[in-house]
Design a protein around this motif. Structure first.
Motif, short mmCIF file in Angstrom:
data_model
loop_
_atom_site.label_atom_id
_atom_site.label_comp_id
_atom_site.label_asym_id
_atom_site.label_seq_id
_atom_site.Cartn_x
_atom_site.Cartn_y
_atom_site.Cartn_z
N LYS A 13 0.85 -1.19 0.00
CA LYS A 13 0.00 0.00 0.00
C LYS A 13 0.89 1.24 0.00
O LYS A 13 1.93 1.28 0.65
CB LYS A 13 -0.91 0.00 1.23
N ILE A 14 0.45 2.26 -0.75
CA ILE A 14 1.22 3.49 -0.84
C ILE A 14 0.66 4.51 0.15
O ILE A 14 -0.56 4.75 0.18
CB ILE A 14 1.17 4.06 -2.27
N ASN A 15 1.53 5.07 0.93
CA ASN A 15 1.17 6.12 1.88
C ASN A 15 1.19 7.46 1.14
O ASN A 15 2.26 8.00 0.87
CB ASN A 15 2.14 6.13 3.06
N MET A 16 0.02 7.98 0.81
CA MET A 16 -0.07 9.22 0.05
C MET A 16 0.34 10.44 0.88
O MET A 16 0.50 11.53 0.34
CB MET A 16 -1.48 9.40 -0.51
N LYS A 17 0.52 10.27 2.18
CA LYS A 17 1.00 11.37 3.02
C LYS A 17 2.53 11.53 2.91
O LYS A 17 3.07 12.55 3.28
CB LYS A 17 0.59 11.14 4.46
N ASN A 18 3.18 10.51 2.35
CA ASN A 18 4.61 10.61 2.07
C ASN A 18 4.74 11.33 0.73
O ASN A 18 4.55 10.74 -0.34
CB ASN A 18 5.24 9.21 2.01
N LEU A 19 5.05 12.62 0.77
CA LEU A 19 5.02 13.45 -0.43
C LEU A 19 6.03 13.01 -1.48
O LEU A 19 5.78 13.14 -2.67
CB LEU A 19 5.21 14.92 -0.08
N SER A 20 7.15 12.47 -1.06
CA SER A 20 8.15 12.00 -2.01
C SER A 20 7.60 10.83 -2.82
O SER A 20 7.70 10.80 -4.05
CB SER A 20 9.43 11.60 -1.28
N THR A 21 7.00 9.86 -2.14
CA THR A 21 6.41 8.71 -2.82
C THR A 21 5.22 9.14 -3.66
O THR A 21 5.05 8.67 -4.79
CB THR A 21 5.98 7.64 -1.80
N ALA A 22 4.39 10.04 -3.14
CA ALA A 22 3.24 10.53 -3.89
C ALA A 22 3.69 11.24 -5.18
O ALA A 22 3.08 11.07 -6.24
CB ALA A 22 2.39 11.47 -3.04
N LYS A 23 4.76 12.00 -5.10
CA LYS A 23 5.29 12.70 -6.28
C LYS A 23 5.82 11.68 -7.30
O LYS A 23 5.58 11.83 -8.50
CB LYS A 23 6.38 13.68 -5.87
N ASP A 24 6.50 10.65 -6.81
CA ASP A 24 6.97 9.58 -7.71
C ASP A 24 5.79 8.93 -8.42
O ASP A 24 5.83 8.67 -9.63
CB ASP A 24 7.75 8.52 -6.94
N LEU A 25 4.74 8.66 -7.67
CA LEU A 25 3.55 8.04 -8.24
C LEU A 25 2.88 8.97 -9.25
O LEU A 25 2.47 8.54 -10.33
CB LEU A 25 2.57 7.66 -7.13
N TYR A 26 2.78 10.24 -8.92
CA TYR A 26 2.18 11.23 -9.83
C TYR A 26 2.96 11.27 -11.15
O TYR A 26 2.37 11.25 -12.23
CB TYR A 26 2.16 12.60 -9.16
N ASN A 27 4.29 11.29 -11.06
CA ASN A 27 5.12 11.33 -12.27
C ASN A 27 5.03 10.03 -13.06
O ASN A 27 4.97 10.05 -14.30
CB ASN A 27 6.57 11.64 -11.90
N LEU A 28 4.99 8.90 -12.37
CA LEU A 28 4.82 7.61 -13.04
C LEU A 28 3.48 7.57 -13.77
O LEU A 28 3.41 7.15 -14.93
CB LEU A 28 4.91 6.49 -12.01
N GLN A 29 2.44 8.04 -13.10
CA GLN A 29 1.11 8.07 -13.70
C GLN A 29 1.12 8.90 -14.98
O GLN A 29 0.59 8.50 -16.01
CB GLN A 29 0.11 8.66 -12.69
N ARG A 30 1.71 10.08 -14.93
CA ARG A 30 1.76 10.95 -16.11
C ARG A 30 2.50 10.27 -17.27
O ARG A 30 2.03 10.29 -18.41
CB ARG A 30 2.39 12.29 -15.78
#
Length: 150
Positions: A4-21
């Protein structure tokens, strides 16, 4: 490893956002439609979505993710993304299997993809999803809706 991804971890969330794009840009070119909602979404909007994310990690690198929402006994897959550098490694299939193991009470799984996204359609059909309908969502652009029932 899937976790599970912790969306409160901004570094991981940013990685996910960039991967998604990156993943949706490839899909947009593939299907000839660049108005895919995740491509229009700001990072702030992304952080505030109510979806639960599961990531596929190779070592420390996030290489794929799936998000979902549960309502009653139905689970809807909202996003399925794989880093284009890691296509054709079975990551999406492993994430799909992980989603199906989340809650044994789920009776219906739903997912949608662009009608012309044949690799995604093949993945879902190979895993027991049935095409429910093709729906025109923009002039000349269709989304295929799939379901899998227990």
């Amino acid at each position: 490893m899937i976790q599970k991804i912790n969306m409160k971890n901004l570094s991981t969330a940013k990685d996910l956002y960039n991967l998604q794009r990156a993943a949706y840009l490839v899909e947009a070119k593939f299907i000839g439609f660049d108005d895919i909602p995740p491509l229009r979404e700001s990072f702030e909007d992304f952080l505030n979505c109510n979806e639960t994310f599961i990531g596929f990690f190779e070592g420390e690198e996030l290489t794929g993710a799936v998000s979902y929402e549960i309502e009653g006994n139905e689970l809807t897959i909202c996003r399925m993304v794989v880093d284009p550098k890691h296509f054709r490694k079975g990551i999406a299939g492993k994430l799909l299997n992980a989603v199906e193991e989340i809650d044994r009470n789920i009776q219906v799984y739903k997912v949608s993809t662009g009608k012309d996204n044949q690799p995604a359609k093949n993945l879902y059909q190979k895993n027991g999803f049935i095409l429910v309908e093709d729906m025109e969502v923009a002039p000349g652009f269709f989304i295929s809706h799939f379901e899998k029932r227990k």
